[in-house]
Design a protein around this motif. Structure first.
Motif, PDB file in Angstrom:
ATOM      1  N   VAL A  37      -4.974   6.213  -6.033  1.00  0.00           N
ATOM      2  CA  VAL A  37      -6.078   6.388  -6.289  1.00  0.00           C
ATOM      3  C   VAL A  37      -6.161   7.505  -5.930  1.00  0.00           C
ATOM      4  CG1 VAL A  37      -8.192   6.774  -4.308  1.00  0.00           C
ATOM      5  CG2 VAL A  37      -7.086   4.575  -4.658  1.00  0.00           C
ATOM      6  N   ALA A  38      -5.528   8.950  -5.578  1.00  0.00           N
ATOM      7  CA  ALA A  38      -5.652  10.337  -5.951  1.00  0.00           C
ATOM      8  C   ALA A  38      -5.085  10.151  -7.318  1.00  0.00           C
ATOM      9  CB  ALA A  38      -5.021  11.189  -5.195  1.00  0.00           C
ATOM     10  N   PRO A  75       0.803  -1.065   0.110  1.00  0.00           N
ATOM     11  CA  PRO A  75      -0.131  -0.253  -0.131  1.00  0.00           C
ATOM     12  C   PRO A  75       1.085   0.744   0.385  1.00  0.00           C
ATOM     13  CG  PRO A  75       0.511  -1.180   2.514  1.00  0.00           C
ATOM     14  CD  PRO A  75       1.368  -1.678   1.393  1.00  0.00           C
ATOM     15  N   SER A  79       1.905   3.356  -2.028  1.00  0.00           N
ATOM     16  CA  SER A  79       1.700   4.300  -3.237  1.00  0.00           C
ATOM     17  C   SER A  79       0.326   4.029  -3.348  1.00  0.00           C
ATOM     18  CB  SER A  79       2.415   4.268  -4.414  1.00  0.00           C
ATOM     19  OG  SER A  79       2.362   2.829  -4.840  1.00  0.00           O
ATOM     20  N   TYR A  80      -0.757   3.426  -2.771  1.00  0.00           N
ATOM     21  CA  TYR A  80      -2.071   3.529  -2.942  1.00  0.00           C
ATOM     22  C   TYR A  80      -1.967   4.526  -2.795  1.00  0.00           C
ATOM     23  CZ  TYR A  80      -6.397   1.895  -1.846  1.00  0.00           C
ATOM     24  OH  TYR A  80      -8.448   1.983  -2.190  1.00  0.00           O
ATOM     25  N   PHE A  81      -1.792   5.421  -1.581  1.00  0.00           N
ATOM     26  CA  PHE A  81      -3.112   6.737  -2.057  1.00  0.00           C
ATOM     27  C   PHE A  81      -2.912   7.953  -2.308  1.00  0.00           C
ATOM     28  CE2 PHE A  81      -2.638  11.181  -0.605  1.00  0.00           C
ATOM     29  CZ  PHE A  81      -4.275  11.443  -0.202  1.00  0.00           C
TER      30      PHE A  81
END
Length: 260
Positions: free
Chosen positions: A44-45, A37, A39-41
């Motif tokens: 998604v952004a 996770p 680079s998940y944020f």
């Protein structure tokens, strides 16, 4: 012990071996993805931003095509508008893939940037009535000096010389950028490119130098043309449009350099 071994193995996959990447060609049979996770944020952004960009840009483009009453100017506007979703999708792909893939993706983006700069100049020329009219307008204007940092050069004669120097100065970038793209593809496959490396033994440094010199000259010619015809272009207010286009290019470039 099994957990430590797995962690070390994951670390080696995520980080990679920089020296190995520089010393060997791009692995065309492998496409690596960013690990979650971490680079998940950001991913998604980016997806949300890309979605909004595509929606807004598509709306503007479709409106121009729906009310296509001035094709001589609107065709250039539509081409320029495509730059926003293209850059957005490129950023999303750069967050999704790692390694050689991002280098190749950015090549297509940069080629379209060169195409956009030339179309912006063509848009200004059409707004002023076409090439012959622009040459006539320039010929009637007083001589201007070369802009900084080339103000020590002999000035271009107002008229045909001024116009065609500006035109071909912008056009050369459209030619140089695809040539740099071909060199990137070939040298990358041969293991000679070295992305994000400024070693003189790698072709990335020379491609970077040639591409940015060509870009700066294209921008210089475009700005020179604007200052030579700014009184005639005043009703169209092109300054903000030009600043926005170049701000996208400028910030994307230096962001990539810092993060790279």
């Amino acid at each position: 012990e099994d957990g430590i071994a797995k962690a070390n193995n994951a670390s080696s996959v995520d980080g990679g071996d920089t020296s190995a990447n520089l010393g060997h060609g791009f692995a065309f049979n492998k496409v690596e993805y960013k690990k979650f996770p971490l680079s998940y944020f950001a991913w998604v952004a980016s997806c949300v931003s890309v979605l909004f960009t595509i929606i807004i840009s598509s709306h503007l483009i479709l409106k121009h095509l729906e009310y296509y009453q001035n094709p001589s100017t609107q065709k250039y506007v539509v081409r320029i508008l495509f730059m926003a979703p293209l850059y957005a999708i490129d950023s999303l792909l750069a967050l999704t893939f790692v390694g050689w893939m991002t280098t190749y993706i950015d090549v297509f983006r940069d080629c379209y940037e060169a195409f956009t700069i030339y179309n912006f100049l063509k848009l200004l020329v059409v707004m002023l009535g076409g090439e012959k009219e622009v040459v006539g307008v320039l010929a009637r204007k007083p001589q201007i000096e070369m802009m900084f940092p080339l103000n020590f050069w002999a000035p271009w004669e107002m008229g045909a010389e001024m116009f065609y120097n500006c035109k071909y100065g912008a056009l050369q970038y459209v030619i140089v950028k695809p040539c740099c793209a071909i060199i990137t593809f070939v040298s990358g496959a041969a293991g000679l490119y070295g992305p994000n490396s400024f070693s003189l033994a790698r072709l990335h440094f020379y491609v970077f130098l040639a591409s940015n010199t060509s870009q700066m000259w294209a921008i210089y010619c475009l700005v020179t043309f604007y200052f030579a015809t700014r009184d005639e272009l005043a009703p169209f207010n092109p300054v903000l449009k030009f600043v926005i286009v170049k701000a996208v290019v400028f910030f994307c470039f230096w962001q990539g350099m810092v993060l790279g």
